[in-house]
Design a protein around this motif. Structure first.
Motif, PDB file in Angstrom:
ATOM      1  N   GLY A 192       0.777  -1.230   0.000  1.00 40.14           N
ATOM      2  CA  GLY A 192       0.000   0.000   0.000  1.00 40.14           C
ATOM      3  C   GLY A 192       0.812   1.285   0.000  1.00 40.14           C
ATOM      4  O   GLY A 192       0.238   2.373   0.099  1.00 40.14           O
ATOM      5  N   TRP A 193       2.124   1.190  -0.113  1.00 33.43           N
ATOM      6  CA  TRP A 193       2.974   2.374  -0.119  1.00 33.43           C
ATOM      7  C   TRP A 193       3.100   2.938  -1.525  1.00 33.43           C
ATOM      8  O   TRP A 193       2.936   2.223  -2.518  1.00 33.43           O
ATOM      9  N   GLU A 194       3.427   4.233  -1.593  1.00 38.34           N
ATOM     10  CA  GLU A 194       3.860   4.822  -2.849  1.00 38.34           C
ATOM     11  C   GLU A 194       5.373   4.660  -2.889  1.00 38.34           C
ATOM     12  O   GLU A 194       6.067   4.975  -1.918  1.00 38.34           O
ATOM     13  N   ALA A 195       5.886   4.138  -3.981  1.00 41.71           N
ATOM     14  CA  ALA A 195       7.318   3.892  -4.097  1.00 41.71           C
ATOM     15  C   ALA A 195       7.835   4.400  -5.439  1.00 41.71           C
ATOM     16  O   ALA A 195       7.234   4.124  -6.474  1.00 41.71           O
ATOM     17  N   VAL A 196       8.937   5.141  -5.389  1.00 45.46           N
ATOM     18  CA  VAL A 196       9.565   5.679  -6.589  1.00 45.46           C
ATOM     19  C   VAL A 196      10.973   5.099  -6.689  1.00 45.46           C
ATOM     20  O   VAL A 196      11.750   5.199  -5.737  1.00 45.46           O
ATOM     21  N   VAL A 197      11.282   4.502  -7.832  1.00 41.29           N
ATOM     22  CA  VAL A 197      12.625   3.978  -8.079  1.00 41.29           C
ATOM     23  C   VAL A 197      13.443   5.058  -8.768  1.00 41.29           C
ATOM     24  O   VAL A 197      13.005   5.664  -9.751  1.00 41.29           O
TER      25      VAL A 197
ATOM     26  N   GLY B 145      27.822  14.988   1.407  1.00 40.09           N
ATOM     27  CA  GLY B 145      27.040  13.767   1.497  1.00 40.09           C
ATOM     28  C   GLY B 145      27.068  13.015   0.184  1.00 40.09           C
ATOM     29  O   GLY B 145      27.903  13.274  -0.680  1.00 40.09           O
ATOM     30  N   PHE B 146      26.151  12.084   0.054  1.00 39.51           N
ATOM     31  CA  PHE B 146      26.016  11.342  -1.196  1.00 39.51           C
ATOM     32  C   PHE B 146      25.071  12.119  -2.104  1.00 39.51           C
ATOM     33  O   PHE B 146      23.905  12.327  -1.765  1.00 39.51           O
ATOM     34  N   VAL B 147      25.582  12.556  -3.229  1.00 35.35           N
ATOM     35  CA  VAL B 147      24.800  13.349  -4.178  1.00 35.35           C
ATOM     36  C   VAL B 147      24.402  12.434  -5.336  1.00 35.35           C
ATOM     37  O   VAL B 147      25.265  11.873  -6.015  1.00 35.35           O
ATOM     38  N   HIS B 148      23.093  12.284  -5.507  1.00 37.36           N
ATOM     39  CA  HIS B 148      22.554  11.424  -6.556  1.00 37.36           C
ATOM     40  C   HIS B 148      21.902  12.301  -7.618  1.00 37.36           C
ATOM     41  O   HIS B 148      21.025  13.113  -7.296  1.00 37.36           O
ATOM     42  N   VAL B 149      22.320  12.125  -8.862  1.00 36.41           N
ATOM     43  CA  VAL B 149      21.689  12.825  -9.972  1.00 36.41           C
ATOM     44  C   VAL B 149      20.510  11.968 -10.437  1.00 36.41           C
ATOM     45  O   VAL B 149      20.665  10.795 -10.783  1.00 36.41           O
ATOM     46  N   VAL B 150      19.334  12.580 -10.397  1.00 36.87           N
ATOM     47  CA  VAL B 150      18.072  11.893 -10.679  1.00 36.87           C
ATOM     48  C   VAL B 150      17.737  12.024 -12.159  1.00 36.87           C
ATOM     49  O   VAL B 150      17.799  13.123 -12.713  1.00 36.87           O
ATOM     50  N   PRO B 151      17.353  10.917 -12.815  1.00 37.00           N
ATOM     51  CA  PRO B 151      16.949  11.018 -14.217  1.00 37.00           C
ATOM     52  C   PRO B 151      15.709  11.901 -14.355  1.00 37.00           C
ATOM     53  O   PRO B 151      14.827  11.892 -13.494  1.00 37.00           O
ATOM     54  N   GLU B 152      15.646  12.642 -15.410  1.00 36.25           N
ATOM     55  CA  GLU B 152      14.529  13.555 -15.639  1.00 36.25           C
ATOM     56  C   GLU B 152      13.194  12.820 -15.663  1.00 36.25           C
ATOM     57  O   GLU B 152      12.172  13.357 -15.253  1.00 36.25           O
ATOM     58  N   SER B 153      13.210  11.557 -16.076  1.00 35.70           N
ATOM     59  CA  SER B 153      11.967  10.784 -16.179  1.00 35.70           C
ATOM     60  C   SER B 153      11.274  10.570 -14.831  1.00 35.70           C
ATOM     61  O   SER B 153      10.063  10.325 -14.797  1.00 35.70           O
ATOM     62  N   VAL B 154      12.006  10.661 -13.717  1.00 35.89           N
ATOM     63  CA  VAL B 154      11.388  10.493 -12.392  1.00 35.89           C
ATOM     64  C   VAL B 154      11.602  11.708 -11.487  1.00 35.89           C
ATOM     65  O   VAL B 154      11.170  11.699 -10.331  1.00 35.89           O
TER      66      VAL B 154
ATOM     67  N   ASP C  77      10.259  14.719 -11.269  1.00 35.27           N
ATOM     68  CA  ASP C  77       9.059  15.339 -10.702  1.00 35.27           C
ATOM     69  C   ASP C  77       8.444  14.461  -9.607  1.00 35.27           C
ATOM     70  O   ASP C  77       7.978  14.971  -8.581  1.00 35.27           O
ATOM     71  N   ASP C  78       8.452  13.151  -9.805  1.00 32.94           N
ATOM     72  CA  ASP C  78       7.945  12.236  -8.780  1.00 32.94           C
ATOM     73  C   ASP C  78       8.805  12.301  -7.521  1.00 32.94           C
ATOM     74  O   ASP C  78       8.286  12.268  -6.399  1.00 32.94           O
ATOM     75  N   VAL C  79      10.123  12.399  -7.690  1.00 35.23           N
ATOM     76  CA  VAL C  79      11.036  12.508  -6.550  1.00 35.23           C
ATOM     77  C   VAL C  79      10.789  13.820  -5.807  1.00 35.23           C
ATOM     78  O   VAL C  79      10.697  13.845  -4.578  1.00 35.23           O
TER      79      VAL C  79
ATOM     80  N   GLU D 121       4.748   7.486   8.011  1.00 32.60           N
ATOM     81  CA  GLU D 121       3.554   8.306   8.206  1.00 32.60           C
ATOM     82  C   GLU D 121       2.794   8.522   6.899  1.00 32.60           C
ATOM     83  O   GLU D 121       1.569   8.454   6.854  1.00 32.60           O
ATOM     84  N   THR D 122       3.533   8.786   5.826  1.00 31.95           N
ATOM     85  CA  THR D 122       2.892   9.004   4.524  1.00 31.95           C
ATOM     86  C   THR D 122       2.932   7.759   3.640  1.00 31.95           C
ATOM     87  O   THR D 122       2.440   7.798   2.514  1.00 31.95           O
ATOM     88  N   GLU D 123       3.554   6.694   4.144  1.00 30.20           N
ATOM     89  CA  GLU D 123       3.754   5.461   3.383  1.00 30.20           C
ATOM     90  C   GLU D 123       4.376   5.758   2.021  1.00 30.20           C
ATOM     91  O   GLU D 123       3.873   5.350   0.968  1.00 30.20           O
ATOM     92  N   THR D 124       5.488   6.486   2.088  1.00 27.47           N
ATOM     93  CA  THR D 124       6.231   6.862   0.887  1.00 27.47           C
ATOM     94  C   THR D 124       7.635   6.293   0.976  1.00 27.47           C
ATOM     95  O   THR D 124       8.283   6.388   2.023  1.00 27.47           O
ATOM     96  N   ALA D 125       8.090   5.723  -0.136  1.00 18.05           N
ATOM     97  CA  ALA D 125       9.455   5.182  -0.203  1.00 18.05           C
ATOM     98  C   ALA D 125      10.138   5.670  -1.479  1.00 18.05           C
ATOM     99  O   ALA D 125       9.524   5.695  -2.546  1.00 18.05           O
TER     100      ALA D 125
END
Length: 171
Positions: free
Chosen positions: A37-42, A61-70, A72-74, A107-111
């Motif tokens: 039931g969680w929302e999960a973004v890979v 820290g650890f800097v992660h470059v996020v693909p444009e395809s996700v 907005d979801d991130v 609390e928000t069931e977000t991963a």
């Protein structure tokens, strides 16, 4: 092909296979979260860099470059969730560290599941800093540098490869 080319090709193949396995692991974990039931973004990180304190950058820290395809979801997930918990799944092959970091907000069931890789030796300076401070941060950014979110972790051990204490001269 000379010996250096063969070594470089083998290293490239190891990184490619390890990165693909990390993304596959992240997708499997995300599916398990969604079934619960969680929302999960890979987030298959385009690049991951262990960045020690640097006044010019203004963060560490650890800097992660996020693909444009996700991206907005991130950004949306980071806006609604604090991610007070995390876990990390990792393996090391040929001096490369492959991982999935699972940021969790019950609390928000977000991963958010971040799959990435870095060379173990590149993390020594950040490990030394994180050991002194007792915290390490995860930063998520777009390719253009826009920050999407940051999380601070008090338990640093899960984010570094086994044996890094020796590399850092702390054994």
């Amino acid at each position: 092909m000379d010996r250096d080319d063969a070594v470089e090709n083998a290293d490239h193949e190891t990184r490619r296979e390890g990165s693909a396995a990390a993304v596959e692991d992240a997708r499997r974990i995300a599916d398990e979260r969604r079934e619960a039931g969680w929302e999960a973004v890979v987030v298959p990180a385009v690049d991951t860099a262990p960045v020690p304190a640097d006044a010019e950058r203004g963060y560490s820290g650890f800097v992660h470059v996020v693909p444009e395809s996700v991206a907005d979801d991130v950004a949306a997930a980071c806006d609604r969730a604090a991610f007070p918990q995390y876990d990390a799944y990792r393996r090391e092959m040929g001096g490369n560290f492959f991982f999935v970091v699972e940021l969790l907000d019950p609390e928000t069931e977000t991963a958010l599941l971040i799959a990435g890789t870095y060379r173990s030796t590149d993390a020594v300076a950040l490990y030394r800093q994180a050991s002194r401070e007792g915290v390490v941060r995860t930063h998520l950014k777009r390719l253009n540098g826009e920050r999407l979110g940051s999380v601070e972790h008090e338990s640093i051990e899960k984010l570094f490869p086994e044996g890094i204490e020796t590399l850092a001269g702390r054994s």
